[in-house]
Design a protein around this motif. Structure first.
Motif, PDB file in Angstrom:
ATOM      1  N   THR A  74       0.911  -1.300   0.459  1.00 37.40           N
ATOM      2  CA  THR A  74      -0.083   0.616   0.014  1.00 37.40           C
ATOM      3  C   THR A  74       1.043   1.544   0.295  1.00 37.40           C
ATOM      4  N   GLY A  75       1.165   1.445   0.560  1.00 41.13           N
ATOM      5  CA  GLY A  75       2.212   2.156   0.692  1.00 41.13           C
ATOM      6  C   GLY A  75       3.459   2.931  -0.334  1.00 41.13           C
ATOM      7  N   SER A  76       4.075   1.337  -0.954  1.00 35.68           N
ATOM      8  CA  SER A  76       5.167   1.799  -2.563  1.00 35.68           C
ATOM      9  C   SER A  76       3.373   1.956  -3.403  1.00 35.68           C
ATOM     10  N   ARG A  77       2.298   1.692  -3.367  1.00 31.78           N
ATOM     11  CA  ARG A  77       1.455   2.423  -4.315  1.00 31.78           C
ATOM     12  C   ARG A  77       1.191   3.530  -4.192  1.00 31.78           C
ATOM     13  N   GLU A  78       1.158   4.173  -3.196  1.00 28.88           N
ATOM     14  CA  GLU A  78       0.177   5.524  -2.648  1.00 28.88           C
ATOM     15  C   GLU A  78       2.097   6.396  -2.908  1.00 28.88           C
ATOM     16  N   TRP A  79       2.937   6.006  -3.295  1.00 28.25           N
ATOM     17  CA  TRP A  79       4.097   6.188  -3.063  1.00 28.25           C
ATOM     18  C   TRP A  79       3.974   7.018  -5.325  1.00 28.25           C
ATOM     19  N   GLN A  80       4.096   6.041  -5.392  1.00 30.35           N
ATOM     20  CA  GLN A  80       3.749   6.173  -6.647  1.00 30.35           C
ATOM     21  C   GLN A  80       2.628   6.388  -7.115  1.00 30.35           C
ATOM     22  N   ALA A  81       1.471   6.731  -6.429  1.00 33.58           N
ATOM     23  CA  ALA A  81       0.531   7.781  -7.081  1.00 33.58           C
ATOM     24  C   ALA A  81       1.031   9.102  -6.502  1.00 33.58           C
ATOM     25  N   PHE A  82       1.965   9.283  -5.947  1.00 33.86           N
ATOM     26  CA  PHE A  82       1.875  10.897  -5.535  1.00 33.86           C
ATOM     27  C   PHE A  82       3.327  11.121  -6.490  1.00 33.86           C
ATOM     28  N   TRP A  83       3.898  10.416  -7.312  1.00 30.00           N
ATOM     29  CA  TRP A  83       4.900  10.821  -7.960  1.00 30.00           C
ATOM     30  C   TRP A  83       4.058  10.006  -9.717  1.00 30.00           C
ATOM     31  N   LEU A  84       2.742   9.902  -9.702  1.00 31.71           N
ATOM     32  CA  LEU A  84       2.202   9.594 -11.362  1.00 31.71           C
ATOM     33  C   LEU A  84       1.325  11.460 -10.751  1.00 31.71           C
ATOM     34  N   ALA A  85       0.960  11.847  -9.394  1.00 32.55           N
ATOM     35  CA  ALA A  85      -0.001  12.950  -9.948  1.00 32.55           C
ATOM     36  C   ALA A  85       0.992  14.301 -10.060  1.00 32.55           C
ATOM     37  N   LEU A  86       2.298  14.809  -9.889  1.00 33.01           N
ATOM     38  CA  LEU A  86       3.154  15.218 -10.077  1.00 33.01           C
ATOM     39  C   LEU A  86       3.419  15.306 -11.004  1.00 33.01           C
ATOM     40  N   GLY A  87       3.459  14.183 -12.246  1.00 32.26           N
ATOM     41  CA  GLY A  87       3.951  13.923 -13.119  1.00 32.26           C
ATOM     42  C   GLY A  87       2.416  13.806 -14.442  1.00 32.26           C
ATOM     43  N   PHE A  88       1.282  14.333 -13.788  1.00 31.58           N
ATOM     44  CA  PHE A  88       0.210  14.484 -14.535  1.00 31.58           C
ATOM     45  C   PHE A  88      -0.074  15.713 -14.322  1.00 31.58           C
ATOM     46  N   LEU A  89       0.075  16.553 -13.593  1.00 32.04           N
ATOM     47  CA  LEU A  89      -0.384  17.854 -13.912  1.00 32.04           C
ATOM     48  C   LEU A  89       0.666  18.387 -13.988  1.00 32.04           C
ATOM     49  N   THR A  90       2.371  18.003 -14.029  1.00 32.10           N
ATOM     50  CA  THR A  90       3.347  19.525 -14.733  1.00 32.10           C
ATOM     51  C   THR A  90       4.647  18.069 -15.527  1.00 32.10           C
ATOM     52  N   ARG A  91       5.637  19.315 -15.985  1.00 26.68           N
ATOM     53  CA  ARG A  91       6.767  18.758 -16.695  1.00 26.68           C
ATOM     54  C   ARG A  91       7.713  18.369 -15.610  1.00 26.68           C
TER      55      ARG A  91
END
Length: 256
Positions: free
Chosen positions: A9-26
């Protein structure tokens, strides 16, 4: 077994954070993402956090530029940096939304205009006025640095509220926002709301009443923009979500 699940779960949340960063920014993502629609759904929880990180970059850049140039020059340079680092993601949504809602006479026509990559008169005028008004309001803010820091985080909550309470109406096969739009859970929404509230409360230590200004901006934009979208489109689109970020920022800066 539970510890192992917790690590997953922690690994998925970590990936979710980075995915959000990549989705909203360059900003490049330095970790491997096991992409799935579920992970894209989960990443929307971190939109306000990504906004706060962007705000920290904007405030820091403004402080650095202020050593050499006037506030007007610094604000304009920060806005240029913002458009670059985000790819004008939300501003593009505003322009497309205004073009569609101003030029379409049926729901189908409005959705078709939103998908058109070209920008029309309505969108151009809205984009120029939004950027000009944002620069003017930042210059009028009691604390430009605090406004730059907090506004990006607070303004990224309305899209989550719109996703939670309105149906998705665009073509799911051609829309970038489809994975975010489906399956966004209410518990994760409450976490995002709590985080945004904390940003407003902490900011109130330096600017009394910021939490009330933030709450007013979020409620006004979510309610009025959501009502208008339901009336004109029957729900929301990805472009409409981006527009809500820009609108919330402007209402929030008016409060500053």
């Amino acid at each position: 077994m539970s510890k192992h699940s917790g690590r997953i779960t922690g690994s998925r949340e970590w990936q979710a954070f980075w995915l959000a960063l990549g989705f909203l920014t360059r900003i490049p993502i330095p970790v491997r993402i096991d992409y799935s629609q579920q992970l894209m759904n989960q990443c929307s929880l971190y939109f306000p956090l990504v906004g706060l990180l962007l705000g920290a970059l904007y405030a820091g850049l403004f402080a650095l530029l202020s050593l050499a140039w006037s506030p007007l020059v610094c604000v304009l340079l920060v806005l240029c940096f913002h458009l670059f680092i985000t790819g004008a993601f939300h501003e593009d949504g505003l322009a497309d939304s205004v073009d569609a809602l101003g030029g379409g006479y049926t729901v189908a026509k409005r959705l078709a205009i939103m998908k058109d990559s070209r920008i029309g008169t309505y969108g151009t005028v809205a984009l120029v006025l939004a950027l000009a008004l944002k620069a003017a309001l930042l210059l009028d803010a009691g604390s430009i640095g605090l406004a730059l820091l907090t506004a990006p985080a607070i303004s990224r909550l309305p899209p989550l509220l719109l996703m939670a309470f309105l149906p998705y109406v665009s073509d799911p096969e051609t829309s970038k926002s489809k994975p975010v739009a489906e399956g966004f859970s209410r518990p994760r929404l409450m976490v995002a709301v709590t985080f945004t509230a904390l940003v407003g409360l902490v900011g109130s230590l330096w600017l009394p009443g910021l939490w009330l200004t933030a709450a007013t901006a979020i409620v006004m934009v979510t309610w009025l923009w959501g009502w208008y979208l339901r009336r004109q489109l029957g729900g929301y689109t990805g472009d409409a979500l981006g527009a809500s970020v820009v609108l919330c920022e402007l209402v929030l800066l008016l409060g500053f």
